[in-house]
Design a protein around this motif. Structure first.
Motif, PDB file in Angstrom:
ATOM      1  N   ARG A  48       0.841  -1.201   0.000  1.00 44.60           N
ATOM      2  CA  ARG A  48       0.000   0.000   0.000  1.00 44.60           C
ATOM      3  C   ARG A  48       0.875   1.250   0.000  1.00 44.60           C
ATOM      4  O   ARG A  48       1.865   1.326   0.753  1.00 44.60           O
ATOM      5  N   ASP A  50       0.678   4.156   1.198  1.00 42.58           N
ATOM      6  CA  ASP A  50       0.773   4.947   2.429  1.00 42.58           C
ATOM      7  C   ASP A  50       1.247   4.109   3.611  1.00 42.58           C
ATOM      8  O   ASP A  50       0.903   4.402   4.761  1.00 42.58           O
ATOM      9  N   ILE A  51       2.037   3.064   3.332  1.00 42.26           N
ATOM     10  CA  ILE A  51       2.432   2.138   4.396  1.00 42.26           C
ATOM     11  C   ILE A  51       3.176   2.847   5.530  1.00 42.26           C
ATOM     12  O   ILE A  51       3.003   2.522   6.704  1.00 42.26           O
ATOM     13  N   ALA A  54       0.557   4.575   7.532  1.00 40.56           N
ATOM     14  CA  ALA A  54      -0.313   3.587   8.163  1.00 40.56           C
ATOM     15  C   ALA A  54       0.331   2.945   9.383  1.00 40.56           C
ATOM     16  O   ALA A  54      -0.349   2.649  10.367  1.00 40.56           O
ATOM     17  N   PHE A  60      -3.463  -0.311  11.661  1.00 43.53           N
ATOM     18  CA  PHE A  60      -2.462  -1.234  11.111  1.00 43.53           C
ATOM     19  C   PHE A  60      -1.974  -2.206  12.178  1.00 43.53           C
ATOM     20  O   PHE A  60      -1.900  -3.418  11.945  1.00 43.53           O
ATOM     21  N   HIS A 179      -0.535  -4.884   2.232  1.00 44.82           N
ATOM     22  CA  HIS A 179      -1.223  -4.479   1.009  1.00 44.82           C
ATOM     23  C   HIS A 179      -2.610  -3.914   1.300  1.00 44.82           C
ATOM     24  O   HIS A 179      -3.043  -2.958   0.655  1.00 44.82           O
ATOM     25  N   CYS A 180      -3.302  -4.490   2.251  1.00 49.88           N
ATOM     26  CA  CYS A 180      -4.710  -4.177   2.493  1.00 49.88           C
ATOM     27  C   CYS A 180      -4.872  -2.802   3.151  1.00 49.88           C
ATOM     28  O   CYS A 180      -4.279  -2.533   4.199  1.00 49.88           O
ATOM     29  N   PRO A 181      -5.707  -1.926   2.577  1.00 52.75           N
ATOM     30  CA  PRO A 181      -5.918  -0.595   3.156  1.00 52.75           C
ATOM     31  C   PRO A 181      -7.088  -0.521   4.140  1.00 52.75           C
ATOM     32  O   PRO A 181      -7.360   0.552   4.679  1.00 52.75           O
ATOM     33  N   GLU A 182      -7.784  -1.608   4.366  1.00 46.68           N
ATOM     34  CA  GLU A 182      -8.960  -1.587   5.239  1.00 46.68           C
ATOM     35  C   GLU A 182      -8.545  -1.277   6.683  1.00 46.68           C
ATOM     36  O   GLU A 182      -7.499  -1.728   7.156  1.00 46.68           O
ATOM     37  N   VAL A 183      -9.394  -0.512   7.393  1.00 46.12           N
ATOM     38  CA  VAL A 183      -9.031  -0.057   8.739  1.00 46.12           C
ATOM     39  C   VAL A 183     -10.040  -0.467   9.801  1.00 46.12           C
ATOM     40  O   VAL A 183      -9.803  -0.241  10.990  1.00 46.12           O
TER      41      VAL A 183
END
Length: 213
Positions: A48, A50-51, A54, A60, A179-183
């Motif tokens: 992702r 914006d790692i 995040a 995260f 990889h996953c942007p879900e929060v």
């Protein structure tokens, strides 16, 4: 030949097993599979963008805390079931702790969120692909653990397969986090857990066939 002579002859050429041999063997198999999954996430799926940002936020580490905790318990169970004298699974109840903690965070999110936004928070943007991606990333790790079992001696094959699948799924979910942007906690609790359970179910299905020795 009496019993004592038979025992002596059977044990005469046995070499002592190195301490922590089971843990070392599982760690090698796990690492080999994890490297394949990490390569696929980094090169094919992409980290992702914006790692860096995040990793300074709670969501995260919430995800990583959940998946790493499940991984740790699952690999302890796998190591126990890799032995012929596996006995009772003493650590199984520990899996409830990360699940309950994440569920508590999810309930707090729901309380703070207007009911009209609950569905969007639960489904996120990737609910249809998330479990299948976790399952796919679990496969190299599961194969690595199967390689580890080739020199081990499990007797409860279905349980050992399920534990290996669970460990593979939880480690895969940990890798997928980059990889996953879900929060949302409720998203992770539902769709990450579904992917992990799919891997564990597949392990339970294949264990009696692939772990026989």
């Amino acid at each position: 030949m009496n019993t004592d002579d038979l025992i002596f002859r059977l044990s005469a050429d046995l070499a002592p097993v190195r301490r922590h041999a089971v843990a070392r063997r599982l760690a090698i198999g796990l690492a080999m599979g994890a490297l394949v999954s990490i390569f696929y996430v980094v090169v094919m799926m992409g980290v992702r963008p914006d790692i860096g940002v995040a990793m300074h936020g709670f969501p995260f580490w919430m995800k990583w805390g959940y998946t790493v905790s499940l991984s740790a318990v699952a690999i302890v169970m796998t190591a126990q079931l890799a032995r012929p004298d596996s006995g009772r699974l003493r650590w199984l109840w520990l899996m409830a702790i990360p699940v309950l903690l994440l569920a508590s965070v999810g309930i707090m999110e729901l309380i703070r969120t207007p009911p009209g936004d609950w569905l969007a928070m639960w489904l996120g943007d990737s609910w249809m692909v998330c479990p299948w991606r976790v399952l796919a990333l679990a496969m190299p790790i599961f194969v690595g653990l199967l390689w580890s079992f080739r020199k081990l001696a499990p007797t409860r094959l279905r349980a050992a397969g399920a534990a290996a699948g669970l460990a593979a799924g939880a480690f895969a979910a940990t890798v997928y986090c980059v990889h996953c942007p879900e929060v949302s906690a409720i998203f992770v609790l539902t769709w990450y857990s579904l992917g992990i359970l799919l891997a564990a179910s597949l392990g339970a299905l294949l264990g009696p066939r692939l772990l026989r020795w």
